[in-house]
Write an enzyme that holds these catalytic residues in place. Structure first.
Site, PDB file in Angstrom:
ATOM      1  N   LYS A  43      63.332  46.046  34.486  1.00 19.34           N
ATOM      2  CA  LYS A  43      62.310  45.016  34.248  1.00 19.34           C
ATOM      3  C   LYS A  43      62.970  43.849  33.539  1.00 19.34           C
ATOM      4  O   LYS A  43      63.939  44.038  32.802  1.00 19.34           O
ATOM      5  CB  LYS A  43      61.175  45.571  33.367  1.00 19.34           C
ATOM      6  CG  LYS A  43      59.893  44.795  33.478  1.00 19.34           C
ATOM      7  CD  LYS A  43      59.125  45.173  34.739  1.00 19.34           C
ATOM      8  CE  LYS A  43      57.846  44.396  34.883  1.00 19.34           C
ATOM      9  NZ  LYS A  43      57.018  44.966  35.956  1.00 19.34           N
TER      10      LYS A  43
HETATM   11  P1  NAD Z   1      49.144  36.967  36.829  1.00 15.50           P
HETATM   12  O1  NAD Z   1      49.898  36.118  35.889  1.00 15.50           O
HETATM   13  O2  NAD Z   1      49.029  36.568  38.246  1.00 15.50           O
HETATM   14  O3  NAD Z   1      47.659  37.214  36.306  1.00 15.50           O
HETATM   15  C1  NAD Z   1      47.330  37.601  35.013  1.00 15.50           C
HETATM   16  C2  NAD Z   1      45.903  37.147  34.765  1.00 15.50           C
HETATM   17  O4  NAD Z   1      45.456  37.644  33.508  1.00 15.50           O
HETATM   18  C3  NAD Z   1      45.778  35.622  34.718  1.00 15.50           C
HETATM   19  O5  NAD Z   1      44.668  35.218  35.489  1.00 15.50           O
HETATM   20  C4  NAD Z   1      45.585  35.352  33.233  1.00 15.50           C
HETATM   21  O6  NAD Z   1      44.837  34.162  32.991  1.00 15.50           O
HETATM   22  C5  NAD Z   1      44.841  36.593  32.795  1.00 15.50           C
HETATM   23  N1  NAD Z   1      44.959  36.846  31.357  1.00 15.50           N
HETATM   24  C6  NAD Z   1      46.019  36.639  30.536  1.00 15.50           C
HETATM   25  N2  NAD Z   1      45.726  36.991  29.283  1.00 15.50           N
HETATM   26  C7  NAD Z   1      44.463  37.436  29.300  1.00 15.50           C
HETATM   27  C8  NAD Z   1      43.578  37.933  28.299  1.00 15.50           C
HETATM   28  N3  NAD Z   1      43.968  38.040  27.047  1.00 15.50           N
HETATM   29  N4  NAD Z   1      42.345  38.316  28.688  1.00 15.50           N
HETATM   30  C9  NAD Z   1      41.938  38.209  29.966  1.00 15.50           C
HETATM   31  N5  NAD Z   1      42.722  37.731  30.945  1.00 15.50           N
HETATM   32  C10 NAD Z   1      43.965  37.354  30.621  1.00 15.50           C
HETATM   33  O7  NAD Z   1      49.806  38.423  36.683  1.00 15.50           O
HETATM   34  P2  NAD Z   1      49.760  39.630  37.712  1.00 15.50           P
HETATM   35  O8  NAD Z   1      50.971  39.556  38.562  1.00 15.50           O
HETATM   36  O9  NAD Z   1      48.416  39.701  38.330  1.00 15.50           O
HETATM   37  O10 NAD Z   1      49.993  40.849  36.718  1.00 15.50           O
HETATM   38  C11 NAD Z   1      48.931  41.417  35.956  1.00 15.50           C
HETATM   39  C12 NAD Z   1      49.337  42.809  35.494  1.00 15.50           C
HETATM   40  O11 NAD Z   1      49.669  43.601  36.650  1.00 15.50           O
HETATM   41  C13 NAD Z   1      50.561  42.888  34.592  1.00 15.50           C
HETATM   42  O12 NAD Z   1      50.394  43.952  33.689  1.00 15.50           O
HETATM   43  C14 NAD Z   1      51.686  43.215  35.552  1.00 15.50           C
HETATM   44  O13 NAD Z   1      52.773  43.875  34.908  1.00 15.50           O
HETATM   45  C15 NAD Z   1      50.967  44.140  36.499  1.00 15.50           C
HETATM   46  N6  NAD Z   1      51.610  44.258  37.815  1.00 15.50           N
HETATM   47  C16 NAD Z   1      51.784  43.192  38.626  1.00 15.50           C
HETATM   48  C17 NAD Z   1      52.368  43.362  39.874  1.00 15.50           C
HETATM   49  C18 NAD Z   1      52.518  42.238  40.863  1.00 15.50           C
HETATM   50  O14 NAD Z   1      52.875  42.522  42.021  1.00 15.50           O
HETATM   51  N7  NAD Z   1      52.248  40.994  40.510  1.00 15.50           N
HETATM   52  C19 NAD Z   1      52.817  44.634  40.273  1.00 15.50           C
HETATM   53  C20 NAD Z   1      52.618  45.712  39.414  1.00 15.50           C
HETATM   54  C21 NAD Z   1      52.008  45.513  38.193  1.00 15.50           C
END
Ligand code: NAD
Length: 477
Positions: free
Chosen positions: A108
Protein backbone atom coordinates in the site's frame (compact mmCIF):
# COMPACT_ATOMS: atom_id res chain seq x y z
CA UNK A 1 -11.36 9.13 13.25
CA UNK A 2 -13.03 10.08 16.54
CA UNK A 3 -11.27 7.20 18.29
CA UNK A 4 -11.27 7.33 22.03
CA UNK A 5 -7.77 7.24 23.54
CA UNK A 6 -8.01 3.57 24.57
CA UNK A 7 -8.85 2.48 21.04
CA UNK A 8 -6.10 0.51 19.24
CA UNK A 9 -4.53 2.09 16.16
CA UNK A 10 -5.60 0.86 12.73
CA UNK A 11 -2.59 -1.46 12.44
CA UNK A 12 -3.13 -2.78 15.96
CA UNK A 13 -6.77 -3.40 15.06
CA UNK A 14 -5.75 -5.47 12.03
CA UNK A 15 -3.22 -7.39 14.15
CA UNK A 16 -5.83 -8.06 16.87
CA UNK A 17 -8.23 -9.47 14.30
CA UNK A 18 -5.39 -11.53 12.80
CA UNK A 19 -4.48 -12.87 16.26
CA UNK A 20 -8.07 -13.87 16.97
CA UNK A 21 -8.04 -16.02 13.84
CA UNK A 22 -4.59 -17.62 14.25
CA UNK A 23 -5.50 -18.62 17.81
CA UNK A 24 -7.98 -21.00 16.14
CA UNK A 25 -5.45 -22.34 13.65
CA UNK A 26 -2.62 -24.78 13.85
CA UNK A 27 0.32 -23.00 12.24
CA UNK A 28 3.94 -24.14 12.63
CA UNK A 29 5.85 -22.12 15.28
CA UNK A 30 7.14 -18.81 13.95
CA UNK A 31 5.09 -18.84 10.74
CA UNK A 32 2.32 -16.84 12.39
CA UNK A 33 4.70 -13.95 13.12
CA UNK A 34 6.27 -14.14 9.65
CA UNK A 35 2.85 -13.72 8.09
CA UNK A 36 1.70 -10.95 10.48
CA UNK A 37 4.67 -8.56 10.31
CA UNK A 38 5.12 -5.96 7.62
CA UNK A 39 8.27 -6.71 5.58
CA UNK A 40 9.32 -3.13 4.83
CA UNK A 41 8.07 0.43 4.67
CA UNK A 42 9.81 3.03 2.58
CA UNK A 43 9.37 6.67 3.56
CA UNK A 44 10.25 9.34 1.04
CA UNK A 45 10.38 13.12 1.31
CA UNK A 46 10.67 15.07 -1.89
CA UNK A 47 10.34 18.65 -3.01
CA UNK A 48 8.29 20.08 -5.85
CA UNK A 49 8.51 23.70 -7.02
CA UNK A 50 4.95 25.02 -6.84
CA UNK A 51 3.63 28.58 -6.82
CA UNK A 52 7.13 30.02 -6.74
CA UNK A 53 8.53 27.99 -3.84
CA UNK A 54 9.64 24.46 -3.05
CA UNK A 55 7.04 22.43 -1.17
CA UNK A 56 8.11 19.23 0.60
CA UNK A 57 5.86 16.17 0.57
CA UNK A 58 6.04 12.94 2.58
CA UNK A 59 5.02 9.63 1.03
CA UNK A 60 5.10 5.94 1.93
CA UNK A 61 5.10 2.59 0.17
CA UNK A 62 4.77 -0.38 2.43
CA UNK A 63 5.32 -4.01 1.43
CA UNK A 64 3.61 -6.36 3.84
CA UNK A 65 4.24 -9.78 2.31
CA UNK A 66 6.17 -11.03 -0.72
CA UNK A 67 4.95 -14.63 -0.59
CA UNK A 68 3.74 -13.82 -4.10
CA UNK A 69 5.06 -11.17 -6.45
CA UNK A 70 4.31 -8.62 -7.65
CA UNK A 71 2.87 -7.09 -4.51
CA UNK A 72 -0.25 -5.00 -4.98
CA UNK A 73 -2.12 -2.19 -3.29
CA UNK A 74 -3.50 1.28 -3.86
CA UNK A 75 -1.96 4.71 -3.44
CA UNK A 76 -3.91 7.06 -1.20
CA UNK A 77 -3.81 10.87 -1.20
CA UNK A 78 -4.95 12.33 2.14
CA UNK A 79 -3.52 14.60 4.80
CA UNK A 80 -3.97 11.91 7.49
CA UNK A 81 -1.74 9.35 5.70
CA UNK A 82 0.87 7.91 8.07
CA UNK A 83 3.07 4.83 8.45
CA UNK A 84 0.68 3.00 10.80
CA UNK A 85 -2.20 3.42 8.36
CA UNK A 86 -0.20 2.40 5.28
CA UNK A 87 1.10 -0.72 7.05
CA UNK A 88 -2.40 -1.70 8.19
CA UNK A 89 -3.71 -1.28 4.66
CA UNK A 90 -0.79 -3.27 3.21
CA UNK A 91 -1.51 -6.15 5.60
CA UNK A 92 -5.17 -6.10 4.59
CA UNK A 93 -4.06 -6.32 0.95
CA UNK A 94 -2.09 -9.51 1.65
CA UNK A 95 -5.13 -11.20 3.20
CA UNK A 96 -7.53 -9.77 0.60
CA UNK A 97 -5.51 -11.03 -2.37
CA UNK A 98 -5.19 -14.46 -0.77
CA UNK A 99 -8.93 -14.64 -0.05
CA UNK A 100 -9.98 -13.83 -3.63
CA UNK A 101 -7.08 -15.76 -5.15
CA UNK A 102 -5.44 -12.81 -6.87
CA UNK A 103 -1.80 -13.91 -7.20
CA UNK A 104 -0.21 -10.98 -5.37
CA UNK A 105 1.46 -10.10 -2.10
CA UNK A 106 0.18 -7.11 -0.14
CA UNK A 107 1.38 -3.52 -0.43
CA UNK A 108 0.00 0.00 0.00
CA UNK A 109 1.15 3.55 -0.58
CA UNK A 110 0.16 6.96 0.55
CA UNK A 111 1.05 10.60 0.14
CA UNK A 112 0.32 13.25 2.77
CA UNK A 113 -1.51 15.73 0.58
CA UNK A 114 -4.98 17.21 0.29
CA UNK A 115 -5.59 16.89 -3.46
CA UNK A 116 -8.36 19.49 -3.32
CA UNK A 117 -5.78 22.17 -2.54
CA UNK A 118 -3.97 21.78 -5.88
CA UNK A 119 -4.93 22.27 -9.52
CA UNK A 120 -4.56 19.51 -12.10
CA UNK A 121 -1.15 20.62 -13.36
CA UNK A 122 0.24 20.83 -9.82
CA UNK A 123 -1.15 17.39 -8.97
CA UNK A 124 0.50 15.98 -12.08
CA UNK A 125 3.86 17.41 -11.01
CA UNK A 126 3.47 16.00 -7.48
CA UNK A 127 2.31 12.58 -8.75
CA UNK A 128 5.07 12.25 -11.34
CA UNK A 129 7.71 13.14 -8.76
CA UNK A 130 6.30 10.62 -6.23
CA UNK A 131 6.13 7.97 -8.98
CA UNK A 132 9.75 8.71 -9.93
CA UNK A 133 10.89 8.22 -6.33
CA UNK A 134 9.04 4.89 -6.04
CA UNK A 135 9.92 3.58 -9.52
CA UNK A 136 13.64 4.15 -9.10
CA UNK A 137 13.52 1.76 -6.11
CA UNK A 138 11.35 -0.81 -7.95
CA UNK A 139 8.41 0.10 -5.72
CA UNK A 140 6.51 0.60 -8.96
CA UNK A 141 7.30 -2.24 -11.35
CA UNK A 142 5.18 -4.67 -13.44
CA UNK A 143 6.75 -7.74 -11.85
CA UNK A 144 7.50 -6.38 -8.37
CA UNK A 145 5.04 -3.77 -7.17
CA UNK A 146 1.85 -2.68 -8.92
CA UNK A 147 -0.14 0.22 -7.37
CA UNK A 148 -3.79 1.10 -8.00
CA UNK A 149 -6.20 3.90 -7.05
CA UNK A 150 -7.41 4.45 -3.50
CA UNK A 151 -8.92 7.36 -1.58
CA UNK A 152 -8.07 10.66 -3.28
CA UNK A 153 -6.65 9.07 -6.44
CA UNK A 154 -8.24 7.70 -9.60
CA UNK A 155 -7.71 6.98 -13.28
CA UNK A 156 -5.98 10.29 -13.93
CA UNK A 157 -3.24 9.74 -11.34
CA UNK A 158 -2.74 6.14 -12.51
CA UNK A 159 -2.23 7.36 -16.11
CA UNK A 160 0.47 9.81 -14.91
CA UNK A 161 2.17 7.05 -12.93
CA UNK A 162 2.11 4.66 -15.92
CA UNK A 163 3.54 7.32 -18.18
CA UNK A 164 6.25 8.26 -15.68
CA UNK A 165 7.32 4.62 -15.37
CA UNK A 166 7.34 4.21 -19.18
CA UNK A 167 9.56 7.29 -19.56
CA UNK A 168 12.03 5.81 -17.09
CA UNK A 169 11.91 2.32 -18.68
CA UNK A 170 11.70 2.94 -22.39
CA UNK A 171 12.47 -0.65 -23.43
CA UNK A 172 10.10 -2.39 -21.02
CA UNK A 173 7.44 -3.95 -23.23
CA UNK A 174 5.26 -4.58 -20.15
CA UNK A 175 5.50 -1.03 -18.85
CA UNK A 176 1.70 -0.57 -18.83
CA UNK A 177 1.36 -3.38 -16.30
CA UNK A 178 3.25 -1.28 -13.71
CA UNK A 179 -0.01 0.15 -12.34
CA UNK A 180 -3.73 -0.67 -12.62
CA UNK A 181 -6.85 1.46 -12.57
CA UNK A 182 -5.70 3.35 -15.68
CA UNK A 183 -8.14 4.94 -18.13
CA UNK A 184 -9.19 2.70 -21.03
CA UNK A 185 -7.14 4.67 -23.56
CA UNK A 186 -4.00 4.28 -21.46
CA UNK A 187 -4.14 0.51 -21.02
CA UNK A 188 -7.03 0.25 -18.57
CA UNK A 189 -9.83 -2.29 -18.58
CA UNK A 190 -13.59 -1.86 -18.90
CA UNK A 191 -15.34 -2.02 -15.55
CA UNK A 192 -12.37 -1.10 -13.30
CA UNK A 193 -13.82 2.23 -12.12
CA UNK A 194 -17.06 0.57 -10.95
CA UNK A 195 -15.34 -2.64 -9.77
CA UNK A 196 -15.15 -2.11 -6.01
CA UNK A 197 -18.75 -0.89 -5.75
CA UNK A 198 -19.87 -3.66 -8.09
CA UNK A 199 -18.07 -6.15 -5.84
CA UNK A 200 -20.01 -4.83 -2.83
CA UNK A 201 -23.25 -5.48 -4.75
CA UNK A 202 -22.17 -9.02 -5.70
CA UNK A 203 -21.15 -9.69 -2.09
CA UNK A 204 -24.58 -8.65 -0.83
CA UNK A 205 -26.32 -10.72 -3.49
CA UNK A 206 -24.38 -13.78 -2.34
CA UNK A 207 -25.27 -13.03 1.30
CA UNK A 208 -28.97 -12.91 0.42
CA UNK A 209 -28.76 -16.25 -1.42
CA UNK A 210 -28.44 -18.22 1.83
CA UNK A 211 -31.30 -18.14 4.37
CA UNK A 212 -28.85 -19.16 7.14
CA UNK A 213 -26.87 -15.96 6.60
CA UNK A 214 -29.98 -13.81 6.54
CA UNK A 215 -31.23 -15.48 9.70
CA UNK A 216 -28.01 -14.56 11.52
CA UNK A 217 -28.77 -10.91 10.78
CA UNK A 218 -32.51 -11.29 11.37
CA UNK A 219 -33.24 -10.35 7.76
CA UNK A 220 -35.53 -12.03 5.23
CA UNK A 221 -36.31 -11.76 1.53
CA UNK A 222 -33.94 -10.19 -0.94
CA UNK A 223 -32.16 -6.89 -1.56
CA UNK A 224 -35.40 -5.53 -3.01
CA UNK A 225 -36.80 -2.86 -0.70
CA UNK A 226 -33.97 -3.07 1.84
CA UNK A 227 -33.16 0.28 3.47
CA UNK A 228 -29.52 1.26 2.95
CA UNK A 229 -27.33 3.95 4.51
CA UNK A 230 -23.99 4.70 2.87
CA UNK A 231 -21.11 6.78 4.20
CA UNK A 232 -18.91 8.35 1.51
CA UNK A 233 -20.30 8.88 -1.98
CA UNK A 234 -16.88 8.58 -3.66
CA UNK A 235 -15.86 5.91 -6.12
CA UNK A 236 -16.77 2.90 -3.97
CA UNK A 237 -19.81 4.27 -2.15
CA UNK A 238 -21.38 5.83 -5.23
CA UNK A 239 -21.17 2.72 -7.37
CA UNK A 240 -22.33 0.39 -4.60
CA UNK A 241 -25.33 2.61 -3.75
CA UNK A 242 -26.23 3.21 -7.39
CA UNK A 243 -26.19 -0.47 -8.39
CA UNK A 244 -28.14 -1.53 -5.29
CA UNK A 245 -30.75 1.13 -6.01
CA UNK A 246 -31.03 0.80 -9.79
CA UNK A 247 -30.54 -2.95 -10.23
CA UNK A 248 -31.67 -4.61 -6.98
CA UNK A 249 -34.46 -2.31 -5.87
CA UNK A 250 -32.87 -1.33 -2.55
CA UNK A 251 -33.83 2.02 -1.02
CA UNK A 252 -30.93 4.35 -0.19
CA UNK A 253 -32.36 6.36 2.70
CA UNK A 254 -29.17 7.97 4.04
CA UNK A 255 -25.97 9.37 2.49
CA UNK A 256 -23.21 10.65 4.78
CA UNK A 257 -20.53 12.94 3.37
CA UNK A 258 -17.82 15.27 4.74
CA UNK A 259 -20.24 18.19 5.18
CA UNK A 260 -23.10 16.30 6.82
CA UNK A 261 -25.69 13.70 5.92
CA UNK A 262 -28.82 13.52 3.80
CA UNK A 263 -31.76 11.48 5.04
CA UNK A 264 -35.05 10.62 3.40
CA UNK A 265 -37.19 7.65 4.45
CA UNK A 266 -38.71 7.47 0.95
CA UNK A 267 -35.28 7.04 -0.61
CA UNK A 268 -32.69 9.34 -2.20
CA UNK A 269 -31.81 9.49 -5.90
CA UNK A 270 -28.14 8.44 -5.78
CA UNK A 271 -27.27 9.90 -9.19
CA UNK A 272 -28.93 13.21 -8.33
CA UNK A 273 -26.95 13.44 -5.06
CA UNK A 274 -23.71 12.60 -6.84
CA UNK A 275 -24.39 15.31 -9.47
CA UNK A 276 -25.12 17.76 -6.65
CA UNK A 277 -21.81 16.97 -4.94
CA UNK A 278 -19.87 17.39 -8.19
CA UNK A 279 -21.53 20.77 -8.77
CA UNK A 280 -21.58 22.15 -5.21
CA UNK A 281 -18.67 20.38 -3.52
CA UNK A 282 -20.85 18.68 -0.87
CA UNK A 283 -24.33 17.48 0.01
CA UNK A 284 -25.41 20.69 1.77
CA UNK A 285 -28.41 22.31 0.13
CA UNK A 286 -29.60 19.17 -1.70
CA UNK A 287 -33.39 19.40 -2.01
CA UNK A 288 -35.82 16.55 -1.17
CA UNK A 289 -33.96 15.41 1.95
CA UNK A 290 -33.31 16.41 5.56
CA UNK A 291 -29.74 17.61 6.12
CA UNK A 292 -27.93 16.65 9.33
CA UNK A 293 -24.87 18.80 9.96
CA UNK A 294 -23.45 16.14 12.30
CA UNK A 295 -23.25 13.49 9.57
CA UNK A 296 -21.69 10.64 11.55
CA UNK A 297 -24.84 10.48 13.71
CA UNK A 298 -26.71 8.99 10.73
CA UNK A 299 -24.50 5.87 11.02
CA UNK A 300 -26.67 5.13 14.05
CA UNK A 301 -30.01 5.45 12.24
CA UNK A 302 -32.43 2.54 11.75
CA UNK A 303 -31.78 0.72 8.45
CA UNK A 304 -31.25 -2.82 7.08
CA UNK A 305 -27.78 -2.43 5.57
CA UNK A 306 -25.06 0.02 6.59
CA UNK A 307 -22.27 0.64 4.08
CA UNK A 308 -19.32 2.60 5.45
CA UNK A 309 -17.43 3.50 2.25
CA UNK A 310 -15.29 6.46 3.27
CA UNK A 311 -12.47 5.91 5.75
CA UNK A 312 -11.26 3.85 8.67
CA UNK A 313 -12.25 3.93 12.32
CA UNK A 314 -15.68 5.53 11.84
CA UNK A 315 -17.43 2.83 13.87
CA UNK A 316 -15.48 2.70 17.09
CA UNK A 317 -15.95 2.17 20.81
CA UNK A 318 -17.65 5.55 21.15
CA UNK A 319 -20.61 4.76 18.86
CA UNK A 320 -20.70 0.95 18.36
CA UNK A 321 -23.34 0.41 21.05
CA UNK A 322 -25.73 2.71 19.20
CA UNK A 323 -25.40 1.14 15.73
CA UNK A 324 -28.80 -0.28 14.78
CA UNK A 325 -28.16 -1.81 11.35
CA UNK A 326 -28.28 -5.62 11.59
CA UNK A 327 -25.95 -5.97 8.58
CA UNK A 328 -22.79 -3.89 8.01
CA UNK A 329 -20.76 -4.31 4.86
CA UNK A 330 -17.29 -2.75 5.08
CA UNK A 331 -16.83 -1.16 1.67
CA UNK A 332 -14.05 1.03 3.11
CA UNK A 333 -10.92 -0.46 4.62
CA UNK A 334 -10.99 -0.71 8.41
CA UNK A 335 -14.20 1.27 9.11
CA UNK A 336 -14.89 -0.83 12.23
CA UNK A 337 -12.18 -0.84 14.92
CA UNK A 338 -11.30 -4.05 16.77
CA UNK A 339 -13.02 -2.71 19.92
CA UNK A 340 -16.19 -1.88 18.02
CA UNK A 341 -16.07 -5.26 16.30
CA UNK A 342 -16.24 -6.98 19.73
CA UNK A 343 -19.22 -4.89 20.76
CA UNK A 344 -21.09 -5.44 17.50
CA UNK A 345 -20.49 -9.19 17.47
CA UNK A 346 -21.87 -9.46 20.99
CA UNK A 347 -24.95 -7.58 19.84
CA UNK A 348 -25.45 -10.16 17.06
CA UNK A 349 -24.70 -7.81 14.18
CA UNK A 350 -23.37 -9.40 11.01
CA UNK A 351 -20.33 -7.70 9.48
CA UNK A 352 -19.17 -8.55 5.96
CA UNK A 353 -15.49 -7.70 6.40
CA UNK A 354 -13.44 -5.23 4.34
CA UNK A 355 -10.92 -7.86 3.33
CA UNK A 356 -13.67 -9.49 1.31
CA UNK A 357 -16.25 -6.75 0.77
CA UNK A 358 -14.03 -4.34 -1.16
CA UNK A 359 -11.94 -6.97 -2.97
CA UNK A 360 -13.70 -6.20 -6.27
CA UNK A 361 -11.13 -3.49 -6.96
CA UNK A 362 -8.09 -5.71 -6.73
CA UNK A 363 -9.88 -8.49 -8.58
CA UNK A 364 -10.49 -6.34 -11.64
CA UNK A 365 -7.01 -4.84 -11.22
CA UNK A 366 -5.74 -8.40 -11.56
CA UNK A 367 -7.67 -8.74 -14.83
CA UNK A 368 -6.20 -5.43 -16.03
CA UNK A 369 -2.66 -6.56 -15.19
CA UNK A 370 -3.21 -9.82 -17.10
CA UNK A 371 -4.62 -7.83 -20.04
CA UNK A 372 -1.55 -5.57 -20.05
CA UNK A 373 0.85 -8.51 -19.95
CA UNK A 374 -1.00 -10.34 -22.72
CA UNK A 375 -1.30 -7.14 -24.80
CA UNK A 376 -4.81 -8.01 -25.97
CA UNK A 377 -8.32 -6.99 -24.99
CA UNK A 378 -10.45 -9.69 -23.37
CA UNK A 379 -12.93 -11.19 -25.82
CA UNK A 380 -11.10 -10.00 -28.94
CA UNK A 381 -10.31 -13.50 -30.21
CA UNK A 382 -13.54 -15.32 -29.39
CA UNK A 383 -16.41 -12.85 -29.46
CA UNK A 384 -17.37 -13.09 -33.16
CA UNK A 385 -16.71 -16.82 -33.22
CA UNK A 386 -19.11 -17.23 -30.29
CA UNK A 387 -21.70 -15.16 -32.18
CA UNK A 388 -21.26 -17.30 -35.31
CA UNK A 389 -21.82 -20.52 -33.35
CA UNK A 390 -24.95 -19.09 -31.73
CA UNK A 391 -26.18 -18.05 -35.19
CA UNK A 392 -25.83 -21.70 -36.30
CA UNK A 393 -28.15 -22.82 -33.49
CA UNK A 394 -30.72 -20.14 -34.33
CA UNK A 395 -30.62 -20.99 -38.06
CA UNK A 396 -31.14 -24.67 -37.28
CA UNK A 397 -34.06 -23.98 -34.92
CA UNK A 398 -35.69 -21.79 -37.55
CA UNK A 399 -35.14 -24.43 -40.24
CA UNK A 400 -36.81 -27.09 -38.04
CA UNK A 401 -39.70 -24.73 -37.32
CA UNK A 402 -40.15 -24.14 -41.04
CA UNK A 403 -40.27 -27.92 -41.65
CA UNK A 404 -42.95 -28.21 -38.97
CA UNK A 405 -45.11 -25.61 -40.68
CA UNK A 406 -44.06 -22.42 -38.88
CA UNK A 407 -45.82 -23.33 -35.64
CA UNK A 408 -43.62 -21.30 -33.30
CA UNK A 409 -41.03 -18.53 -33.41
CA UNK A 410 -38.17 -17.31 -31.26
CA UNK A 411 -38.78 -14.06 -29.39
CA UNK A 412 -36.73 -11.24 -31.01
CA UNK A 413 -35.36 -10.14 -27.59
CA UNK A 414 -34.16 -13.73 -26.93
CA UNK A 415 -32.48 -13.86 -30.33
CA UNK A 416 -30.74 -10.54 -29.79
CA UNK A 417 -29.43 -11.50 -26.34
CA UNK A 418 -28.43 -15.01 -27.35
CA UNK A 419 -26.63 -13.91 -30.49
CA UNK A 420 -24.49 -11.24 -28.82
CA UNK A 421 -20.98 -12.45 -27.91
CA UNK A 422 -19.55 -11.23 -24.61
CA UNK A 423 -17.50 -8.02 -24.77
CA UNK A 424 -14.78 -7.07 -22.30
CA UNK A 425 -17.14 -5.45 -19.81
CA UNK A 426 -19.37 -8.53 -19.65
CA UNK A 427 -16.37 -10.80 -19.22
CA UNK A 428 -14.96 -8.61 -16.45
CA UNK A 429 -18.29 -8.56 -14.61
CA UNK A 430 -18.62 -12.32 -15.00
CA UNK A 431 -15.09 -12.90 -13.65
CA UNK A 432 -15.77 -10.52 -10.75
CA UNK A 433 -19.09 -12.15 -9.90
CA UNK A 434 -17.48 -15.59 -9.94
CA UNK A 435 -14.61 -14.40 -7.73
CA UNK A 436 -16.91 -12.73 -5.19
CA UNK A 437 -19.20 -15.77 -4.99
CA UNK A 438 -16.40 -18.30 -4.55
CA UNK A 439 -14.59 -16.20 -1.93
CA UNK A 440 -17.83 -15.68 0.01
CA UNK A 441 -18.60 -19.39 -0.11
CA UNK A 442 -15.16 -20.20 1.31
CA UNK A 443 -15.85 -17.85 4.25
CA UNK A 444 -19.36 -19.22 4.67
CA UNK A 445 -18.07 -22.77 4.92
CA UNK A 446 -15.86 -21.83 7.88
CA UNK A 447 -18.52 -19.58 9.45
CA UNK A 448 -21.21 -22.26 9.50
CA UNK A 449 -18.92 -25.26 9.60
CA UNK A 450 -16.89 -24.56 12.75
CA UNK A 451 -18.28 -24.25 16.26
CA UNK A 452 -15.45 -21.94 17.33
CA UNK A 453 -16.05 -19.36 14.55
CA UNK A 454 -19.07 -17.11 14.93
CA UNK A 455 -18.32 -14.27 12.54
CA UNK A 456 -17.41 -13.72 8.91
CA UNK A 457 -14.28 -11.69 9.69
CA UNK A 458 -12.62 -14.50 11.63
CA UNK A 459 -13.68 -16.89 8.87
CA UNK A 460 -12.15 -14.58 6.22
CA UNK A 461 -8.87 -14.35 8.14
CA UNK A 462 -8.72 -18.13 8.58
CA UNK A 463 -9.23 -18.76 4.85
CA UNK A 464 -6.72 -16.08 3.85
CA UNK A 465 -4.02 -16.97 6.39
CA UNK A 466 -4.29 -20.65 5.42
CA UNK A 467 -3.58 -19.70 1.81
CA UNK A 468 -0.62 -17.45 2.67
CA UNK A 469 0.76 -20.14 4.99
CA UNK A 470 0.45 -22.77 2.23
CA UNK A 471 2.39 -20.50 -0.08
CA UNK A 472 5.19 -19.98 2.48
CA UNK A 473 5.28 -23.73 3.18
CA UNK A 474 5.62 -24.45 -0.54
CA UNK A 475 8.53 -22.01 -0.73
CA UNK A 476 10.25 -23.89 2.06
CA UNK A 477 10.20 -21.00 4.52
P1 NAD B 1 -12.89 8.41 -2.82
O1 NAD B 1 -11.87 9.42 -2.50
O2 NAD B 1 -13.35 8.24 -4.21
O3 NAD B 1 -14.20 8.63 -1.93
C1 NAD B 1 -14.20 8.83 -0.56
C2 NAD B 1 -15.49 9.57 -0.22
O4 NAD B 1 -15.62 9.68 1.19
C3 NAD B 1 -15.50 10.99 -0.79
O5 NAD B 1 -16.75 11.23 -1.40
C4 NAD B 1 -15.29 11.84 0.45
O6 NAD B 1 -15.88 13.14 0.33
C5 NAD B 1 -15.96 11.00 1.51
N1 NAD B 1 -15.49 11.31 2.86
C6 NAD B 1 -14.24 11.65 3.28
N2 NAD B 1 -14.22 11.87 4.59
C7 NAD B 1 -15.47 11.66 5.03
C8 NAD B 1 -16.09 11.74 6.31
N3 NAD B 1 -15.39 12.06 7.38
N4 NAD B 1 -17.40 11.44 6.39
C9 NAD B 1 -18.12 11.10 5.31
N5 NAD B 1 -17.59 11.03 4.08
C10 NAD B 1 -16.28 11.30 3.94
O7 NAD B 1 -12.30 7.04 -2.22
P2 NAD B 1 -12.68 5.55 -2.62
O8 NAD B 1 -11.73 5.09 -3.66
O9 NAD B 1 -14.14 5.46 -2.85
O10 NAD B 1 -12.27 4.79 -1.28
C11 NAD B 1 -13.13 4.74 -0.15
C12 NAD B 1 -12.70 3.60 0.75
O11 NAD B 1 -12.72 2.37 -0.01
C13 NAD B 1 -11.29 3.68 1.32
O12 NAD B 1 -11.27 3.09 2.60
C14 NAD B 1 -10.47 2.83 0.37
O13 NAD B 1 -9.30 2.31 0.98
C15 NAD B 1 -11.47 1.74 0.07
N6 NAD B 1 -11.20 1.02 -1.18
C16 NAD B 1 -11.18 1.64 -2.38
C17 NAD B 1 -10.95 0.91 -3.54
C18 NAD B 1 -11.00 1.52 -4.91
O14 NAD B 1 -10.97 0.75 -5.89
N7 NAD B 1 -11.09 2.83 -5.06
C19 NAD B 1 -10.70 -0.47 -3.46
C20 NAD B 1 -10.73 -1.09 -2.21
C21 NAD B 1 -10.98 -0.33 -1.08
Amino acid sequence: MNNPANEPTFRESVDLMFNRAVALMDLPPGLEEKIRVCNATYTVRFGVRLRGRIQTFTGYRSVHSEHMEPVKGGIRYATAVNQDEVEALAALMTYKCALVEAPFGGSKGGLCVDPRQYDEHELEQITRRFAYELAKRDLIHPSQNVPAPDMGTGEREMAWIADQYARMNTTDINARACVTGKPLNAGGISGRVEATGRGVQYALREFFRDPRDMEKAGLTGSLDGKRVIVQGLGNVGYHAAKFLQQEDGSKVIGIIERDGALFNDDGLDVDAVRDWIVKHGGVTGFPDAAHHAEGAGVLEAECDILIPAALEGVINMSNAERIKAPLIIEAANGPVTAGADDILRKKGKVIIPDMYANAGGVTVSYFEWVKNLSHIRFGRMQRRQEEARHQLVIDELERLDHLMGDQWSLRPEFKEKYLRGADELELVRSGLDDTMRIAYQSMREVWHGRDDVDDLRTAAYIVAIEKVAASYRAKGL
